[in-house]
Every structure is written in C-alpha cells, then in structure tokens.
Design a protein around this motif. Structure first.
Motif, PDB file in Angstrom:
ATOM      1  N   SER A   1      51.954 -51.198  37.345  1.00 16.44           N
ATOM      2  CA  SER A   1      52.730 -50.615  36.436  1.00 16.44           C
ATOM      3  C   SER A   1      53.957 -51.640  36.262  1.00 16.44           C
ATOM      4  O   SER A   1      53.584 -52.986  36.844  1.00 16.44           O
ATOM      5  CB  SER A   1      53.647 -49.731  37.823  1.00 16.44           C
ATOM      6  OG  SER A   1      54.835 -50.602  38.917  1.00 16.44           O
TER       7      SER A   1
ATOM      8  N   THR B   1      57.249 -48.606  33.987  1.00 16.32           N
ATOM      9  CA  THR B   1      58.463 -47.945  34.818  1.00 16.32           C
ATOM     10  C   THR B   1      59.828 -48.215  34.437  1.00 16.32           C
ATOM     11  O   THR B   1      60.984 -48.321  35.902  1.00 16.32           O
ATOM     12  CB  THR B   1      57.788 -48.186  36.244  1.00 16.32           C
ATOM     13  OG1 THR B   1      57.642 -48.906  36.569  1.00 16.32           O
ATOM     14  CG2 THR B   1      56.435 -46.857  36.845  1.00 16.32           C
TER      15      THR B   1
ATOM     16  N   LEU C   1      61.553 -43.096  40.484  1.00 18.23           N
ATOM     17  CA  LEU C   1      60.578 -43.779  40.937  1.00 18.23           C
ATOM     18  C   LEU C   1      60.355 -42.753  42.253  1.00 18.23           C
ATOM     19  O   LEU C   1      59.309 -43.123  43.112  1.00 18.23           O
ATOM     20  CB  LEU C   1      60.478 -45.807  41.755  1.00 18.23           C
ATOM     21  CG  LEU C   1      61.000 -45.919  40.093  1.00 18.23           C
ATOM     22  CD1 LEU C   1      60.488 -47.339  40.775  1.00 18.23           C
ATOM     23  CD2 LEU C   1      59.677 -45.851  39.207  1.00 18.23           C
ATOM     24  N   SER C   2      61.361 -42.051  42.905  1.00 17.17           N
ATOM     25  CA  SER C   2      61.324 -41.468  43.970  1.00 17.17           C
ATOM     26  C   SER C   2      60.340 -39.946  43.623  1.00 17.17           C
ATOM     27  O   SER C   2      59.932 -39.429  44.914  1.00 17.17           O
ATOM     28  CB  SER C   2      62.612 -41.483  44.219  1.00 17.17           C
ATOM     29  OG  SER C   2      63.314 -40.435  43.119  1.00 17.17           O
TER      30      SER C   2
ATOM     31  N   TYR D   1      58.116 -39.618  38.446  1.00 18.63           N
ATOM     32  CA  TYR D   1      57.262 -41.150  38.375  1.00 18.63           C
ATOM     33  C   TYR D   1      55.399 -40.556  39.411  1.00 18.63           C
ATOM     34  O   TYR D   1      54.274 -40.151  38.829  1.00 18.63           O
ATOM     35  CB  TYR D   1      57.252 -42.283  38.356  1.00 18.63           C
ATOM     36  CG  TYR D   1      56.435 -43.386  38.132  1.00 18.63           C
ATOM     37  CD1 TYR D   1      55.796 -43.100  37.483  1.00 18.63           C
ATOM     38  CD2 TYR D   1      55.870 -44.155  38.865  1.00 18.63           C
ATOM     39  CE1 TYR D   1      54.076 -43.719  36.960  1.00 18.63           C
ATOM     40  CE2 TYR D   1      55.192 -45.376  38.874  1.00 18.63           C
ATOM     41  CZ  TYR D   1      53.985 -45.026  37.719  1.00 18.63           C
ATOM     42  OH  TYR D   1      52.391 -46.104  37.653  1.00 18.63           O
TER      43      TYR D   1
ATOM     44  N   THR E   1      58.142 -53.750  34.956  1.00 20.18           N
ATOM     45  CA  THR E   1      58.830 -53.088  34.286  1.00 20.18           C
ATOM     46  C   THR E   1      59.616 -53.769  32.889  1.00 20.18           C
ATOM     47  O   THR E   1      60.601 -53.912  32.274  1.00 20.18           O
ATOM     48  CB  THR E   1      60.194 -53.423  34.988  1.00 20.18           C
ATOM     49  OG1 THR E   1      60.550 -54.413  35.730  1.00 20.18           O
ATOM     50  CG2 THR E   1      59.940 -52.160  36.096  1.00 20.18           C
TER      51      THR E   1
END
Length: 265
Positions: A83, A56, A61-62, A65, A85
C-alpha cells in the motif's frame, strides 16, 4: 483466468467462523457491517503472482479497507499486496512499475476537490499503466474519487446515487468480472452508483441505464474497472466480483520468459 468458481479459498474458510459485527457508521445502531474475518496482517503476508498496489491515502483502515482485501481473498489469494499514501504522480508512476493491479478502495475522508486536483497529473500515469497491461480497480465512494477515472481520462462517468438495500441486475453474466453470478444480486451497504457515458465502457451490473454499480473499459492491454461497493458490509456476490477483477488481471512480468538458459552472442 477467473476466481475459482463456487469455491472459497482455504485461507478464507480458515477464518470464516470468526466473523463478528459492529454498529453502523451512522451511529444509529441499525446498520451492521461484517468485520473482516482474515487479519489484514495475514493478507499482507501473501506472496502470490498478481501484484496489487493499494492507494490508502484517505481510506478507512479499520473496517472498509480490510474488508475490501478480505472480499478479494474470499475467492482468490494468489496475490501480493502493498500500500501507499503517496500523491506525487512521479512516485505513483514508479510504484506502478512494480504492480499489476492498482486498487483504489473507498477514500472515505477525501473530497472531490482533492481528486480533481490529482487527475491532471495522475491521468497520464494511470493511462500508461493500463495501456501496458495494468488493471485499475476503483471502489465506490461518496467523496468524488470517481474523478480519477472521469477527469483522469480513463472512463467517462459521473456520480448518480447511493443505496444500502434493494437489488441489481447483472446485465452480462458471460463477462469475466461477473462469472458465477446470478441474474439478480443484492445492493450492499453501501453501493455507489454512477452514470456511465463512455461509449467504450461496458455496464455489467446496474439498476437502470444511469445507475450502474459495475463497469469496465478496456484500454489497449489493460482495464479500468469501477466496482461501486465501499465494502462497509458486503456479501458473496460483491466478493466474487472483486475477486474476479483481481484474478483476471495480467501479470505484467509474464513476458519475461526464456526458452533457453544460454545462447551465443
């Protein structure tokens, strides 16, 4: 194994009445996207058999995803999701040792230079993961993330076009990814088409030979799967495809089974 035919999961049905809407990304107030009905925190509490690792780093993310995870959960919920990053290929390799599915949702804020730089180091790691039985699911994006497949040596594809409406043909309704789909399905907002030039890959959903929305390539024990939706707004067929992709994944720990509790050395 495929997602349950024609039946939404109990978790999805519980939350399905809570759908709401918001203005589109372009700010013109015309396009609308579905806000994911199941809170992402609840999906992250699932403890099923298939282990998903999501990357991600540049994801939305809002909306997109959470919608991607909701689409999976609509027809299949026997999974666990974590998840990361991370971009270091050594760390990614270590994380993939504990995963069955590597999910690459739309990387909204990345760019092709980033993914081209990652591909040389990520490529061997991803190839090894797939060859040992892992499944990689690449979602659609306009930022060049397909290069993780193309330059990474998993599937020869190139960017074609993006569409938000129209229809697509399901070229093979017998494949496990397209199980339960009709012959024609709608384009979702947004759908990123690619040109698949890999002779070992199968195009499953497309508008034309050079505009492919869903493709799969088997590599030894595993699969590399391209699903061109960004899941800003999606409908049941898109959910069915990505649910099928996760549900048919191989549990890479399933070989660790024993018929006896003790033996003599």
């Amino acid at each position: 194994q495929v997602a349950t035919e024609g039946t939404a999961t109990k978790l999805y049905n519980t939350h399905n009445q809570e759908l709401s809407y918001f203005s589109g990304e372009n700010g013109n107030g015309i396009s609308t996207g579905i806000v994911a009905p199941i809170p992402i925190q609840q999906i992250e509490q699932l403890s099923g058999d298939i282990r998903i690792l999501s990357w991600t780093r540049f994801a939305d993310l809002s909306v997109e995803y959470p919608n991607t995870l909701n689409a999976i959960t609509q027809f299949f919920s026997d999974f666990t999701v974590t998840s990361t990053t991370e971009t270091d290929h050594v760390i990614i390799d270590s994380l993939l040792n504990e995963a069955d599915v590597f999910l690459i949702p739309e990387q909204e804020t990345g760019n092709s230079g980033v993914f081209l730089n990652l591909a040389p180091s990520w490529g061997p790691v991803l190839q090894s993961f797939v060859s040992s039985g892992g499944t990689i699911i690449m979602c659609g994006s306009g930022t060049g993330q397909f290069e993780l497949f193309n330059a990474g040596g998993l599937m020869e594809i190139s960017a074609s076009l993006v569409r938000n409406s129209g229809t697509m043909n399901v070229l093979d309704t017998t494949n496990s990814l397209t199980n339960s789909l009709p012959n024609v399905i709608p384009v979702n907002d947004a759908t990123y088409f690619v040109n698949v030039t890999d002779s070992l890959a199968s195009s499953l959903v497309a508008q034309s030979e050079s505009n492919v929305a869903v493709a799969v390539k088997s590599l030894d024990l595993g699969k590399a799967i391209y699903i061109g939706y960004d899941f800003f707004a999606y409908e049941e067929n898109a959910a069915r495809i990505i649910s099928n992709a996760v549900s048919q994944a191989r549990n890479r720990l399933s070989w660790l089974s024993f018929d006896t509790d003790a033996d003599t050395i």
